[in-house]
Design an enzyme around this catalytic site. Structure first.
Site, PDB file in Angstrom:
ATOM      1  N   PRO A 169       0.819  -1.212   0.000  1.00 32.10           N
ATOM      2  CA  PRO A 169       0.000   0.000   0.000  1.00 32.10           C
ATOM      3  C   PRO A 169       0.861   1.274   0.000  1.00 32.10           C
ATOM      4  CG  PRO A 169      -0.804  -1.575   1.642  1.00 32.10           C
ATOM      5  CD  PRO A 169       0.517  -2.101   1.127  1.00 32.10           C
ATOM      6  N   HIS A 170       0.296   2.304  -0.585  1.00 32.73           N
ATOM      7  CA  HIS A 170       0.893   3.643  -0.598  1.00 32.73           C
ATOM      8  C   HIS A 170       2.242   3.666  -1.316  1.00 32.73           C
ATOM      9  CE1 HIS A 170      -2.306   4.388   2.229  1.00 32.73           C
ATOM     10  NE2 HIS A 170      -1.785   3.491   3.052  1.00 32.73           N
ATOM     11  N   ARG A 171       2.448   2.726  -2.235  1.00 29.79           N
ATOM     12  CA  ARG A 171       3.680   2.625  -3.032  1.00 29.79           C
ATOM     13  C   ARG A 171       4.915   2.378  -2.157  1.00 29.79           C
ATOM     14  NH1 ARG A 171       2.546   3.025  -7.967  1.00 29.79           N
ATOM     15  NH2 ARG A 171       4.613   3.455  -8.761  1.00 29.79           N
ATOM     16  N   LEU A 172       4.698   1.749  -1.009  1.00 25.61           N
ATOM     17  CA  LEU A 172       5.795   1.384  -0.118  1.00 25.61           C
ATOM     18  C   LEU A 172       6.196  -0.066  -0.408  1.00 25.61           C
ATOM     19  CD1 LEU A 172       4.425   2.986   3.176  1.00 25.61           C
ATOM     20  CD2 LEU A 172       6.006   3.973   1.505  1.00 25.61           C
ATOM     21  N   HIS A 173       6.509  -0.325  -1.666  1.00 26.44           N
ATOM     22  CA  HIS A 173       6.758  -1.672  -2.155  1.00 26.44           C
ATOM     23  C   HIS A 173       7.973  -2.322  -1.496  1.00 26.44           C
ATOM     24  CE1 HIS A 173       3.927  -0.206  -5.024  1.00 26.44           C
ATOM     25  NE2 HIS A 173       4.810   0.552  -5.658  1.00 26.44           N
TER      26      HIS A 173
END
Length: 192
Positions: A169-173
């Protein structure tokens, strides 16, 4: 964090084969000309293991010619249903003729005939020309096995870098990078 990247790939690949609607084996293959001009296309993974990732094609195709001139490539698997990617980089070598023969023998007859009929990556004046070549091959090989064409072969990418990317989520890959150094896999993380 020290996992074997090939075992991790096996696990992810098994999941992808269950969840992907079409072609979990599909991978983008990137090659480059001797002067560094990139080219990318989709191919199918036909085998993998500690020695590498194998696909088959005509050695006289654009990708075959680029690999002959610059024997390094990159692969990308994108499994949208799992929200995962795997990137692989490394040198490429041609498989042994016996291995190419064995795989070619497993292909459907029409695919075998198509390999003879196609002058892959060369200009084609119209579709009917290719279809006529295919029919000629069907007549030529009627009633007998279709041998592997001389220039149809397999290539194996020997992994030197394998990156496993997981969506968060939230581009916190999450990005796990395995690098092969002197025969050993070293694992680390990358910022997303």
């Amino acid at each position: 964090m020290a996992d074997d990247p090939i075992s991790l790939f096996d696990s992810w690949f098994k999941e992808a084969r269950k969840s992907e609607l079409n072609d979990a084996e599909a991978m983008a293959l990137a090659t480059a000309t001797p002067d560094g001009r990139p080219s990318v296309r989709m191919v199918l993974l036909k085998g993998h293991g500690p020695d590498g990732f194998t696909f088959y094609t005509n050695a006289d195709s654009r990708k075959g010619n680029e690999l002959a001139a610059n024997a390094h490539s990159a692969l990308l698997f994108h499994w949208k249903s799992l929200r995962r990617q795997v990137r692989i980089e490394g040198p490429v070598s041609e498989v042994q003729p016996e291995e190419a023969d064995a795989y070619f023998a497993t292909r459907g007859r029409d695919s075998q005939l198509g390999a003879h009929a196609s002058i892959q990556s060369r200009p084609l004046d119209r579709r009917e020309t290719f279809e006529a070549r295919f029919e000629d091959m069907a007549r030529q090989f009627a009633g007998r096995d279709v041998p592997r064409p001389d220039r149809w072969t397999g290539f194996r990418v020997e992994p030197r870098r394998i990156e496993f990317w997981s969506d968060r989520p939230h581009r916190l890959h999450e990005r796990r990078l395995f690098t092969r150094i002197e025969g050993e896999w070293i694992e680390g993380l990358l910022y997303p």
